[in-house]
Motif scaffolding. Structure first.
Motif, PDB file in Angstrom:
ATOM      1  N   VAL A   9       0.835  -1.210   0.000  1.00  0.00           N
ATOM      2  CA  VAL A   9       0.000   0.000   0.000  1.00  0.00           C
ATOM      3  C   VAL A   9       0.867   1.257   0.000  1.00  0.00           C
ATOM      4  CG1 VAL A   9      -1.615   1.348   1.417  1.00  0.00           C
ATOM      5  CG2 VAL A   9      -2.040  -1.086   1.019  1.00  0.00           C
ATOM      6  N   LYS A  10       2.075   1.166   0.549  1.00  0.00           N
ATOM      7  CA  LYS A  10       2.976   2.310   0.641  1.00  0.00           C
ATOM      8  C   LYS A  10       3.821   2.516  -0.619  1.00  0.00           C
ATOM      9  CE  LYS A  10       3.297   1.607   5.631  1.00  0.00           C
ATOM     10  NZ  LYS A  10       4.139   1.101   6.739  1.00  0.00           N
ATOM     11  N   CYS A  11       3.574   1.725  -1.664  1.00  0.00           N
ATOM     12  CA  CYS A  11       4.353   1.835  -2.896  1.00  0.00           C
ATOM     13  C   CYS A  11       4.321   3.269  -3.426  1.00  0.00           C
ATOM     14  CB  CYS A  11       3.786   0.871  -3.946  1.00  0.00           C
ATOM     15  SG  CYS A  11       4.616   0.940  -5.540  1.00  0.00           S
ATOM     16  N   LYS A  12       5.497   3.825  -3.700  1.00  0.00           N
ATOM     17  CA  LYS A  12       5.612   5.207  -4.163  1.00  0.00           C
ATOM     18  C   LYS A  12       5.782   5.312  -5.679  1.00  0.00           C
ATOM     19  CE  LYS A  12       7.958   6.647   0.125  1.00  0.00           C
ATOM     20  NZ  LYS A  12       6.690   6.920   0.781  1.00  0.00           N
ATOM     21  N   THR A  13       6.094   4.221  -6.342  1.00  0.00           N
ATOM     22  CA  THR A  13       6.337   4.282  -7.780  1.00  0.00           C
ATOM     23  C   THR A  13       5.011   4.180  -8.548  1.00  0.00           C
ATOM     24  OG1 THR A  13       6.677   1.878  -7.869  1.00  0.00           O
ATOM     25  CG2 THR A  13       8.622   3.252  -7.531  1.00  0.00           C
ATOM     26  N   GLY A  14       5.003   4.717  -9.754  1.00  0.00           N
ATOM     27  CA  GLY A  14       3.847   4.612 -10.635  1.00  0.00           C
ATOM     28  C   GLY A  14       2.554   5.203 -10.110  1.00  0.00           C
ATOM     29  N   PRO A  15       2.568   6.408  -9.541  1.00  0.00           N
ATOM     30  CA  PRO A  15       1.308   6.981  -9.057  1.00  0.00           C
ATOM     31  C   PRO A  15       0.312   7.276 -10.168  1.00  0.00           C
ATOM     32  CG  PRO A  15       3.043   8.645  -9.032  1.00  0.00           C
ATOM     33  CD  PRO A  15       3.701   7.327  -9.337  1.00  0.00           C
ATOM     34  N   ASP A  16       0.777   7.298 -11.416  1.00  0.00           N
ATOM     35  CA  ASP A  16      -0.108   7.570 -12.550  1.00  0.00           C
ATOM     36  C   ASP A  16      -0.595   6.288 -13.222  1.00  0.00           C
ATOM     37  OD1 ASP A  16       2.416   6.873 -13.464  1.00  0.00           O
ATOM     38  OD2 ASP A  16       2.502   8.422 -15.023  1.00  0.00           O
ATOM     39  N   GLY A  31      -3.773   6.115 -10.811  1.00  0.00           N
ATOM     40  CA  GLY A  31      -3.817   7.402 -11.496  1.00  0.00           C
ATOM     41  C   GLY A  31      -5.182   8.028 -11.639  1.00  0.00           C
ATOM     42  N   LEU A  32      -6.224   7.241 -11.901  1.00  0.00           N
ATOM     43  CA  LEU A  32      -7.566   7.782 -12.115  1.00  0.00           C
ATOM     44  C   LEU A  32      -8.562   7.324 -11.040  1.00  0.00           C
ATOM     45  CD1 LEU A  32      -7.870   7.342 -16.004  1.00  0.00           C
ATOM     46  CD2 LEU A  32      -7.352   9.442 -14.731  1.00  0.00           C
ATOM     47  N   LEU A  33      -8.085   6.669 -10.014  1.00  0.00           N
ATOM     48  CA  LEU A  33      -8.981   6.211  -8.957  1.00  0.00           C
ATOM     49  C   LEU A  33      -9.300   7.352  -7.993  1.00  0.00           C
ATOM     50  CD1 LEU A  33      -7.550   2.675  -8.091  1.00  0.00           C
ATOM     51  CD2 LEU A  33      -9.313   3.298  -9.746  1.00  0.00           C
ATOM     52  N   PRO A  34     -10.437   7.284  -7.327  1.00  0.00           N
ATOM     53  CA  PRO A  34     -10.774   8.340  -6.361  1.00  0.00           C
ATOM     54  C   PRO A  34      -9.696   8.484  -5.293  1.00  0.00           C
ATOM     55  CG  PRO A  34     -12.664   6.926  -6.779  1.00  0.00           C
ATOM     56  CD  PRO A  34     -11.498   6.268  -7.441  1.00  0.00           C
ATOM     57  N   ASP A  35      -9.458   9.708  -4.860  1.00  0.00           N
ATOM     58  CA  ASP A  35      -8.491   9.956  -3.796  1.00  0.00           C
ATOM     59  C   ASP A  35      -8.842   9.110  -2.575  1.00  0.00           C
ATOM     60  OD1 ASP A  35      -7.221  11.778  -5.384  1.00  0.00           O
ATOM     61  OD2 ASP A  35      -8.103  13.541  -4.439  1.00  0.00           O
ATOM     62  N   GLY A  36      -7.811   8.543  -1.972  1.00  0.00           N
ATOM     63  CA  GLY A  36      -8.015   7.750  -0.768  1.00  0.00           C
ATOM     64  C   GLY A  36      -8.277   6.279  -1.016  1.00  0.00           C
ATOM     65  N   THR A  37      -8.399   5.886  -2.293  1.00  0.00           N
ATOM     66  CA  THR A  37      -8.606   4.465  -2.597  1.00  0.00           C
ATOM     67  C   THR A  37      -7.388   3.666  -2.141  1.00  0.00           C
ATOM     68  OG1 THR A  37      -9.946   5.008  -4.528  1.00  0.00           O
ATOM     69  CG2 THR A  37      -9.047   2.780  -4.417  1.00  0.00           C
ATOM     70  N   ILE A  38      -7.634   2.569  -1.448  1.00  0.00           N
ATOM     71  CA  ILE A  38      -6.542   1.726  -0.949  1.00  0.00           C
ATOM     72  C   ILE A  38      -6.103   0.788  -2.071  1.00  0.00           C
ATOM     73  CG2 ILE A  38      -5.860  -0.021   0.732  1.00  0.00           C
ATOM     74  CD1 ILE A  38      -7.984   1.178   2.622  1.00  0.00           C
ATOM     75  N   VAL A  39      -4.831   0.898  -2.447  1.00  0.00           N
ATOM     76  CA  VAL A  39      -4.270   0.079  -3.514  1.00  0.00           C
ATOM     77  C   VAL A  39      -2.959  -0.523  -3.021  1.00  0.00           C
ATOM     78  CG1 VAL A  39      -3.471  -0.016  -5.897  1.00  0.00           C
ATOM     79  CG2 VAL A  39      -5.276   1.612  -5.249  1.00  0.00           C
ATOM     80  N   ARG A  58      -1.286   5.754 -18.939  1.00  0.00           N
ATOM     81  CA  ARG A  58      -2.698   6.082 -19.129  1.00  0.00           C
ATOM     82  C   ARG A  58      -3.518   4.831 -19.418  1.00  0.00           C
ATOM     83  NH1 ARG A  58      -6.052  10.538 -18.038  1.00  0.00           N
ATOM     84  NH2 ARG A  58      -8.011  10.110 -19.123  1.00  0.00           N
ATOM     85  N   ILE A  59      -2.967   3.909 -20.202  1.00  0.00           N
ATOM     86  CA  ILE A  59      -3.658   2.649 -20.476  1.00  0.00           C
ATOM     87  C   ILE A  59      -3.930   1.902 -19.173  1.00  0.00           C
ATOM     88  CG2 ILE A  59      -3.365   0.351 -21.496  1.00  0.00           C
ATOM     89  CD1 ILE A  59      -1.801   1.781 -23.777  1.00  0.00           C
ATOM     90  N   ILE A  60      -2.908   1.821 -18.327  1.00  0.00           N
ATOM     91  CA  ILE A  60      -3.061   1.116 -17.047  1.00  0.00           C
ATOM     92  C   ILE A  60      -4.086   1.826 -16.172  1.00  0.00           C
ATOM     93  CG2 ILE A  60      -1.871   0.441 -14.927  1.00  0.00           C
ATOM     94  CD1 ILE A  60       0.705   0.200 -16.641  1.00  0.00           C
ATOM     95  N   PHE A  63     -12.689  -0.518 -11.592  1.00  0.00           N
ATOM     96  CA  PHE A  63     -13.202   0.060 -10.346  1.00  0.00           C
ATOM     97  C   PHE A  63     -14.681   0.413 -10.499  1.00  0.00           C
ATOM     98  CE2 PHE A  63     -14.209   3.566  -7.541  1.00  0.00           C
ATOM     99  CZ  PHE A  63     -13.548   3.275  -6.359  1.00  0.00           C
ATOM    100  N   ASP A  64     -15.017   1.120 -11.560  1.00  0.00           N
ATOM    101  CA  ASP A  64     -16.405   1.546 -11.759  1.00  0.00           C
ATOM    102  C   ASP A  64     -17.329   0.340 -11.967  1.00  0.00           C
ATOM    103  OD1 ASP A  64     -15.632   4.169 -11.513  1.00  0.00           O
ATOM    104  OD2 ASP A  64     -15.578   4.560 -13.673  1.00  0.00           O
ATOM    105  N   TYR A  65     -16.849  -0.667 -12.664  1.00  0.00           N
ATOM    106  CA  TYR A  65     -17.657  -1.857 -12.924  1.00  0.00           C
ATOM    107  C   TYR A  65     -17.935  -2.607 -11.619  1.00  0.00           C
ATOM    108  CZ  TYR A  65     -19.135  -6.301 -14.947  1.00  0.00           C
ATOM    109  OH  TYR A  65     -19.850  -7.429 -15.269  1.00  0.00           O
TER     110      TYR A  65
END
Length: 328
Positions: free
Chosen positions: A251-258, A262-270, A312-314, A322-324
């Protein structure tokens, strides 16, 4: 110029179109509506994209070119972490174990290579796993692989635990060296060769990248990686305390924030892990929805020169999933 710090900063290249891998895609997914949307995102004019998702509540999967293999890049670090934690659970190793850095394994990536430049580095296994998963530290990874007995031991652990569609053949320094198309220097390790070598000219570099992309070593299928993550979530490999440590670190991963985030709602746990080499970007992880349900997503891209396009593809694939799932 010498590779030094730049050894891992890979320039964008004009890459050749890649032929599809010779793999038969499984029958259409139960989640047909999501599959259609992901197919639209993953269909690209040059290169390849593979996507797999799993609803961790129902177990239903969605796949787009997900049986094909792609270079794992640094997503392999999840497997290294899981094996190490399994060894901790078996009381053969400890997260508190202090491991001294063999300078012959020092690479130039973020973490130890950049921030701890002087000899005499000794870190606990817990800190090495943290650096490996949050900063994608290549040196920390190779130290852990070495402590586990080498890449053959890690791959044997995957086979013994019936992890299909994921294989590891080289340590990270050798993986990057081969991606750069550089030969090993006599009497030096792969990491030492990276520090000492000059980069190839652009044309030769492009040829090397194309050969690397076709290499079956150190590859995974999106479906195989997604199933691996689903089994991690299920607790197939680790005791609850080790599983918790792994997920909280991812969850603390700092790489690839985009990418996935990148397009998930703020605060989403990934809880995720990225991978990046010339012309390819990957991201694999477990996403928690606002209602507490979770899904796995693994996206691999290959042969697309523009890094932001790959990201952007990812991101679009992750947001679509997420939306589905949020409406299920």
């Amino acid at each position: 110029m010498k590779l030094r710090r730049a050894a891992f900063a890979l320039a964008a290249l004009v890459l050749f179109p890649l032929a599809p891998a010779a793999a038969r895609e499984p029958a259409p997914s139960i989640e047909a509506g999501l599959a259609e949307r992901l197919s639209a995102i993953g269909t690209v004019p040059v290169g390849r994209v593979g996507i797999a998702t799993i609803d961790l509540t129902t177990g239903r999967e969605t796949r787009f070119r997900a049986a094909e293999t792609f270079p794992m890049a640094s997503t392999v670090k999840v497997a290294v972490a899981v094996m190490y934690l399994a060894e901790v659970d078996a009381e053969r190793r400890s997260l508190d174990k202090i491991i001294a850095l063999n300078e012959a394994l020092r690479s130039g990536s973020d973490g130890i290579g950049q921030d701890m430049p002087h000899p005499g580095v000794s870190l606990s296994a817990a800190n090495l796993i943290h650096l490996m998963l949050t900063l994608s530290d290549n040196t920390a990874t190779d130290v852990l692989i070495n402590d586990l007995g080498g890449v053959a031991k890690v791959d044997a652990w995957l086979r013994a635990n019936a992890v299909d569609g994921v294989r590891i053949d080289r340590d990270i320094a050798r993986l990057v060296l081969d991606n750069l198309g550089l030969p090993m220097l006599p009497g030096k390790t792969a990491a030492q060769t990276l520090w000492a070598s000059d980069p190839l000219p652009a044309t030769a570099r492009a040829v090397a990248v194309e050969a690397f992309d076709r290499d079956p070593r150190d590859t995974a299928s999106p479906a195989g990686m997604a199933q691996f993550l689903a089994r991690i979530d299920r607790g197939d490999f680790l005791k609850p305390s080790s599983q918790k440590f792994l997920i909280e670190t991812m969850v603390k991963c700092k790489t690839g924030p985009d990418r996935i985030k990148g397009l998930l709602p703020d605060g989403t746990i990934v809880a995720h892990k990225t991978g990046t080499l010339a012309g390819l970007s990957d991201d694999v992880g477990i996403v928690t929805l606002p209602n507490g349900r979770k899904f796995v997503i693994a996206v691999f891209t290959l042969g697309i020169a523009d890094g932001p396009v790959r990201a952007r593809i990812i991101a679009e694939a992750a947001r679509t999933a997420f939306d589905y799932y949020a409406t299920r």
